[in-house]
Design an enzyme around this catalytic site. Structure first.
Site, PDB file in Angstrom:
ATOM      1  N   GLU A   1       2.691 -26.493  50.548  1.00 20.00           N
ATOM      2  CA  GLU A   1       2.580 -27.339  49.371  1.00 20.00           C
ATOM      3  C   GLU A   1       2.724 -28.783  49.864  1.00 20.00           C
ATOM      4  OE1 GLU A   1       5.485 -26.735  46.262  1.00 20.00           O
ATOM      5  OE2 GLU A   1       4.625 -28.378  45.098  1.00 20.00           O
TER       6      GLU A   1
ATOM      7  N   ARG B   1      12.761 -16.073  56.906  1.00 23.98           N
ATOM      8  CA  ARG B   1      12.520 -17.456  57.281  1.00 23.98           C
ATOM      9  C   ARG B   1      13.410 -17.853  58.447  1.00 23.98           C
ATOM     10  NH1 ARG B   1      12.915 -21.774  53.886  1.00 23.98           N
ATOM     11  NH2 ARG B   1      11.666 -20.690  52.386  1.00 23.98           N
TER      12      ARG B   1
ATOM     13  N   LYS C   1      12.649 -28.979  52.317  1.00 22.15           N
ATOM     14  CA  LYS C   1      11.950 -30.229  52.064  1.00 22.15           C
ATOM     15  C   LYS C   1      12.713 -31.091  51.065  1.00 22.15           C
ATOM     16  CE  LYS C   1       7.864 -28.220  51.607  1.00 22.15           C
ATOM     17  NZ  LYS C   1       6.434 -27.967  51.361  1.00 22.15           N
TER      18      LYS C   1
HETATM   19  P1  ATP Z   1      11.216 -25.488  51.927  1.00 20.45           P
HETATM   20  O1  ATP Z   1      11.857 -24.244  51.409  1.00 20.45           O
HETATM   21  O2  ATP Z   1      11.735 -25.936  53.231  1.00 20.45           O
HETATM   22  O3  ATP Z   1      11.230 -26.600  50.950  1.00 20.45           O
HETATM   23  P2  ATP Z   1       8.731 -24.371  51.220  1.00 20.45           P
HETATM   24  O4  ATP Z   1       8.781 -22.904  51.441  1.00 20.45           O
HETATM   25  O5  ATP Z   1       8.891 -24.844  49.841  1.00 20.45           O
HETATM   26  O6  ATP Z   1       9.710 -25.097  52.212  1.00 20.45           O
HETATM   27  P3  ATP Z   1       5.904 -24.508  51.528  1.00 20.45           P
HETATM   28  O7  ATP Z   1       5.053 -25.698  51.712  1.00 20.45           O
HETATM   29  O8  ATP Z   1       5.803 -23.740  50.268  1.00 20.45           O
HETATM   30  O9  ATP Z   1       7.386 -24.981  51.781  1.00 20.45           O
HETATM   31  O10 ATP Z   1       5.742 -23.546  52.762  1.00 20.45           O
HETATM   32  C1  ATP Z   1       4.535 -23.221  53.384  1.00 20.45           C
HETATM   33  C2  ATP Z   1       4.739 -21.936  54.158  1.00 20.45           C
HETATM   34  O11 ATP Z   1       5.764 -22.088  55.132  1.00 20.45           O
HETATM   35  C3  ATP Z   1       5.149 -20.807  53.249  1.00 20.45           C
HETATM   36  O12 ATP Z   1       4.392 -19.662  53.569  1.00 20.45           O
HETATM   37  C4  ATP Z   1       6.596 -20.610  53.554  1.00 20.45           C
HETATM   38  O13 ATP Z   1       6.983 -19.283  53.352  1.00 20.45           O
HETATM   39  C5  ATP Z   1       6.686 -21.029  55.028  1.00 20.45           C
HETATM   40  N1  ATP Z   1       8.034 -21.484  55.362  1.00 20.45           N
HETATM   41  C6  ATP Z   1       8.743 -22.445  54.740  1.00 20.45           C
HETATM   42  N2  ATP Z   1       9.980 -22.558  55.278  1.00 20.45           N
HETATM   43  C7  ATP Z   1      10.039 -21.654  56.283  1.00 20.45           C
HETATM   44  C8  ATP Z   1      11.052 -21.282  57.222  1.00 20.45           C
HETATM   45  N3  ATP Z   1      12.251 -21.867  57.242  1.00 20.45           N
HETATM   46  N4  ATP Z   1      10.768 -20.301  58.107  1.00 20.45           N
HETATM   47  C9  ATP Z   1       9.560 -19.718  58.107  1.00 20.45           C
HETATM   48  N5  ATP Z   1       8.574 -20.013  57.258  1.00 20.45           N
HETATM   49  C10 ATP Z   1       8.795 -20.968  56.342  1.00 20.45           C
HETATM   50 MG    MG Z   2       7.445 -23.274  48.598  1.00 18.54          MG
END
Ligand code: ATP
Ligand code: MG
Length: 572
Positions: A42, A267, A277
């Protein structure tokens, strides 16, 4: 540095559970053996090291199985999304070494299709327009132990639903006046299945679709459709979406469209690291760090600026593996991977962080010798260079002690030490500041017979120290970093405090009068090297603005991680 090889996780590819699933799918000729994955960020912030795990996994699997991986922006919430994040994410994924070819997609490109599918669900009696507000929806949702309550609008005739939904799209209503909800089961044991919201009204301009839309799809509704449209075979996401999988499946099944398989993995959590984020944005907005690419940030851009290499990050991602169970990985493993890579590739140079001047009283005043120095003992092809030596040199302040403790092998009054690639010197006199008593200079003599650092008589010295010639020295700023968090895991702390309360205000230390060998004078931003005995460093982009070299310390030389680990296991 010597690493105990058996103490670090192996780099050989492990057949983890996702590889097992894919192997089985290929054996069953599911999807005619195709492997199509996607990385769906995102664009509401820059990517962090957790995303790198997902990127390496998705792009890595596609490479391994001769498939492809799409980069898809999940841009369904215009309130938080910005073009600068889109640009940053593209740069970061490329830098990590991955390529999506022509397969760059945006969820917003599918808004029209999604909208049509929503109308189909309404026509099937599987979705309804609800005038309940956010509080009511929350209240009526029930709890894990109690069923939810059906909305009074749930049985609105479908014609009315369709009309209202079209008017929602046409912009007739204010934000929050209506939502479109799936009609599933308010008593479902899985809360996500209790008539989840599919669309909300949001009168916000979108970075790509501008003012075209004032209703935006929710993640759970949108994501499976995006995967389906693109023909994704394995939709890999993190564990928190496990409970959403029934809904992912439900939408695709009700529409009867191509149905990818969602697979969840744990994760990445790293100790001493903020990894969300939302929290990273807070650090940026509160100016606790100098932007998203501050070298202390665990963002890809921060790691890049700090001097991390894509090779090290990819190696790390492979070593931590993929599992179904949440765990905490030691930041030391990431640093270990970095050192392994830099050790092979980083040129060795000499730089003095905290200088102490030495005058070599028996060395001719105007003489300069250019002495040969090895560029990288790990890599013969890196060759040699010449470094200037003269009567006045700098050494590190802590490489001298007037009255040394037992076992101190560096320079002290009356003792002899080897200057790397140069000569043996002996310290004869300490010059102190009359007012403060601080040591400001040492007077030494050198042994002309010890050129290159060895004597004909085989006389041995215990210590070898680095140095820089005073008239040739390049003045530099060096920035030293320690971790932003003072505790390994703020969430595990007993007191319930904000993570911000565990931020170290002194995680950046700036050294201003560092002295570097002249070969580093015009080193460009991004150039990396090892300052002998001091660690790995790289040139910061601020050098251009400042007009003198600014170096970041990437990582220290000492690798405590490999030695500390009780077993061949990356996970704490
Ligand atoms: P955050 O939780 O850090 O704000 P997010 O999951 O909201 O991150 P996205 O942009 O939705 O961020 O993530 C894009 C992809 O990265 C998704 O498929 C998500 O599952 C993966 N992802 C995010 N954080 C991690 C992590 N700590 N380890 C592995 N994959 C991750
Ligand atoms: Mg997300």
């Amino acid at each position: 540095m010597k690493i105990e090889e058996n103490k670090v996780p192996k780099t050989d590819k492990v057949i983890h559970f996702i590889r097992q699933i894919i192997n089985q799918d290929i054996a069953d000729n599911k999807n005619e053996g195709r492997v199509i994955t996607r990385f769906p960020p995102e664009p509401n912030g820059f990517l962090h090291i957790g995303h790198a795990k997902s990127i390496c996994l998705n792009f890595g699997l596609a490479q391994e199985y001769g498939g492809r991986c799409h980069l898809r922006f999940d841009d369904t919430n215009p309130v938080k999304e910005e073009q600068k994040y889109i640009d940053g994410i593209i740069e970061d994924v490329r830098w990590l070494g991955f390529d999506w070819g022509e397969h760059l997609y945006y969820a917003s490109d599918y808004f029209e299709k999604m909208y049509k599918w929503a109308e189909i669900l309404i026509q099937k009696g599987l979705a309804f327009v609800d005038s309940a507000n956010a509080d009511q929806i929350r209240e009526w949702r029930g709890t894990l132990t109690q069923p939810g309550k059906e909305s009074p609008d749930r049985n609105r005739p479908f014609g009315e639903n369709l009309d209202l939904f079209r008017r929602m799209r046409a912009g007739e209503f204010e934000d929050g006046a209506y939502v479109l909800r799936a009609k599933i089961d308010m008593a479902h044991p899985n809360m996500n299945m209790r008539d989840p919201v599919m669309y909300r009204i949001l009168k916000a301009a979108h970075p790509r679709t501008g003012e075209d839309w004032c209703i935006y799809p929710m993640y759970d509704w949108a994501h499976g459709l995006e995967d389906s449209i693109e023909g994704i075979t394995h939709s890999i996401c993190t564990l928190e979406f496990e409970d959403h999988r029934p809904l992912y499946d439900w939408f695709l099944d009700q529409l009867g469209i191509y149905h990818p398989q969602q697979i969840e993995f744990a994760r990445l959590n790293l100790n001493y690291t903020v990894m969300s984020k939302r929290k990273l944005l807070q650090l940026v907005q509160n100016r606790i760090v100098d932007g998203w690419d501050d070298p202390r940030m665990p963002t890809i851009s921060g790691l890049r600026r700090r001097g991390y290499t894509p090779e090290a990050i990819r190696d790390f991602a492979e070593r931590i593996g993929v599992a179904k169970r949440e765990s905490m990985v030691d930041i030391g493993l990431l640093e270990h991977c970095l050192r392994e890579d830099l050790n092979k590739r980083a040129p060795r140079v000499m730089g003095v962080l905290k200088p102490l001047k030495i005058t070599i009283t028996n060395y001719p005043e105007d003489q300069v010798e250019w002495l040969e120095a090895v560029n990288n003992p790990e890599d013969e092809s890196a060759g040699v260079r010449k470094v200037p030596f003269s009567r006045e040199i700098y050494i590190e302040q802590d490489d001298f002690m007037e009255i040394p403790p037992k076992g101190y092998h560096r320079l002290s009054l009356g003792s002899e030490v080897r200057l790397r690639y140069a000569y043996y010197i002996t310290c004869n006199q300490v010059v102190k500041d009359k007012n403060t008593g601080e040591i400001c200079e040492l007077l030494c003599t050198f042994d002309p017979e010890s050129r290159g650092g060895y004597t004909a008589d085989g006389r041995k010295v215990k210590g070898t120290i680095h140095w820089v010639s005073v008239p040739h020295a390049v003045d530099a700023e060096i920035r030293l970093y320690s971790s932003l968090l003072i505790v390994a895991d703020p969430d595990a702390e007993k007191e319930e405090r904000e993570f911000i309360d565990y931020i170290d205000p002194d995680s950046l230390q700036i050294l201003n009068h560092c002295k570097l060998e002249p070969s580093l004078k015009d080193a460009p931003a991004g150039y990396f090297c090892q300052f002998e005995r001091k660690g790995y460093f790289c040139v910061d982009r601020d050098s251009v603005r400042c007009g003198y070299p600014v170096f970041n310390r990437t990582v220290e030389l000492r690798d405590s991680w490999a030695k500390m680990q009780p077993s061949n296991n990356a996970v704490l």
